[in-house]
Design an enzyme around this catalytic site. Structure first.
Site, PDB file in Angstrom:
ATOM      1  N   LYS A 227       0.816  -1.217   0.000  1.00 34.22           N
ATOM      2  CA  LYS A 227       0.000   0.000   0.000  1.00 34.22           C
ATOM      3  C   LYS A 227       0.844   1.259   0.000  1.00 34.22           C
ATOM      4  O   LYS A 227       2.037   1.254   0.329  1.00 34.22           O
ATOM      5  CB  LYS A 227      -0.994  -0.034   1.160  1.00 34.22           C
ATOM      6  CG  LYS A 227      -2.079  -1.085   0.919  1.00 34.22           C
ATOM      7  CD  LYS A 227      -3.221  -1.009   1.885  1.00 34.22           C
ATOM      8  CE  LYS A 227      -4.323  -1.996   1.458  1.00 34.22           C
ATOM      9  NZ  LYS A 227      -5.433  -2.029   2.419  1.00 34.22           N
ATOM     10  N   ARG A 266      -3.265 -10.210   5.174  1.00 33.03           N
ATOM     11  CA  ARG A 266      -3.641 -10.294   3.757  1.00 33.03           C
ATOM     12  C   ARG A 266      -2.472  -9.744   2.938  1.00 33.03           C
ATOM     13  O   ARG A 266      -2.180  -8.549   2.990  1.00 33.03           O
ATOM     14  CB  ARG A 266      -4.923  -9.500   3.502  1.00 33.03           C
ATOM     15  CG  ARG A 266      -5.458  -9.612   2.078  1.00 33.03           C
ATOM     16  CD  ARG A 266      -6.743  -8.814   1.911  1.00 33.03           C
ATOM     17  NE  ARG A 266      -7.290  -8.985   0.576  1.00 33.03           N
ATOM     18  CZ  ARG A 266      -6.942  -8.266  -0.485  1.00 33.03           C
ATOM     19  NH1 ARG A 266      -6.020  -7.315  -0.369  1.00 33.03           N
ATOM     20  NH2 ARG A 266      -7.493  -8.479  -1.667  1.00 33.03           N
TER      21      ARG A 266
END
Length: 296
Positions: A227, A266
């Site tokens: 991210k 995740r």
């Protein structure tokens, strides 16, 4: 507690569950298009399991900032064949969807987890689908405020406690909504939604306050892999680190989150994450042995 007892995915663990990301989309932020073909997606899903994934998260809708939603039929066409094939191969499958129709079709195809990034806000009927599936399904409710094309407009946290206080309250509301819909509380996992309507500083504040989110009483899933807040942390000058060069940072974050005791991670880099968790586990065993034997 559910009459079925604790779900096997939520008990008997000495490390976080590794959830491998399988985006069957043309436009996801880090790997869009690579696994859009069903055969390629199935091969990659099996590869993720071989690398150490405990479950594979199949998603047919990109949730990167600015993404436009596909139609329901398109999402079904992307997701269902992959879920069907992986489940038939014995893979534990999670479906990453906000739509009740997609969740229902994926569960019928063999998925065991519904990973709803909206926590039931985008389509409240998702909660009914999960409740109707009974005790064999785990529901992941993420903190969410708006769809990808508008999420940046909702990154303000002005309530008591700032972002941590607001996320904790809003996740608590999603947990209560799931339970009210008939989802057994012991089947619910919560996710603080790193990067969703949040700045880099918001993400770091949440990571520094996981103990406060633990107070909600449910296991936590973290999705930090690749991210942008990691890219900004590793920036050279004003240029963020490219998406495909953030894996080491993600693995480091996973190891720290494992030490905290989160339920799941995740990730895209399954092998690196599994390796880090193996090292952390061996370290704990060596420390426990040393403590047990005394220091003499």
């Amino acid at each position: 507690m559910s009459p079925h007892g604790a779900h096997p995915l939520l008990v008997g663990r000495d490390r976080p569950r590794v959830m491998g990301v399988l985006n069957v989309t043309p436009d996801s932020f880090s790997d869009g298009g690579r696994w859009a073909d069903t055969d390629a997606a199935l091969a990659h899903g099996r590869r993720l399991v071989a690398q150490g994934a405990d479950l594979v998260d199949v998603g047919g809708e990109s949730t990167r900032p600015g993404a436009v939603r596909p139609g329901t039929a398109e999402e079904l066409d992307r997701v269902v064949p992959v879920v069907t094939g992986l489940a038939a191969a014995g893979v534990t499958v999670s479906v990453d969807t906000m739509r009740a129709e997609v969740a229902a079709a994926a569960l019928a195809a063999g998925a065991r987890v519904v990973n709803d990034v909206s926590g039931g806000l985008a389509d409240p009927a998702v909660l009914d689908v999960v409740a109707g599936a009974g005790g064999d399904v785990v529901y992941v409710a993420m903190h969410w405020r708006a769809h990808a094309d508008r999420m940046r407009d909702f990154a303000a946290y002005d309530g008591p406690g700032g972002v941590v206080g607001d996320v904790r309250r809003e996740l608590g509301e999603r947990l209560a909504a799931a339970v009210a819909a008939g989802v057994a509380e012991d089947r619910v996992v919560l996710d603080p939604g790193l990067g969703f309507a949040k700045t880099a500083e918001h993400n770091w504040a949440l990571l520094g306050a996981l103990a406060e989110l633990d107070a909600l009483g449910r296991p936590l899933l973290l999705g930090a892999s690749r991210k942008s807040f990691l890219g900004r942390l590793l920036a050279v000058g004003s240029e963020p680190r490219p998406v495909d060069e953030r894996e080491a940072a993600g693995v480091a974050l996973s190891a720290l989150a494992a030490a905290h005791g989160v339920w799941g991670l995740r990730v895209h880099d399954v092998r690196g994450t599994a390796d880090a968790l193996a090292v952390a586990r061996r370290w704990r065993e060596a420390s426990a042995a040393r403590t047990g034997a005394g220091t003499a």
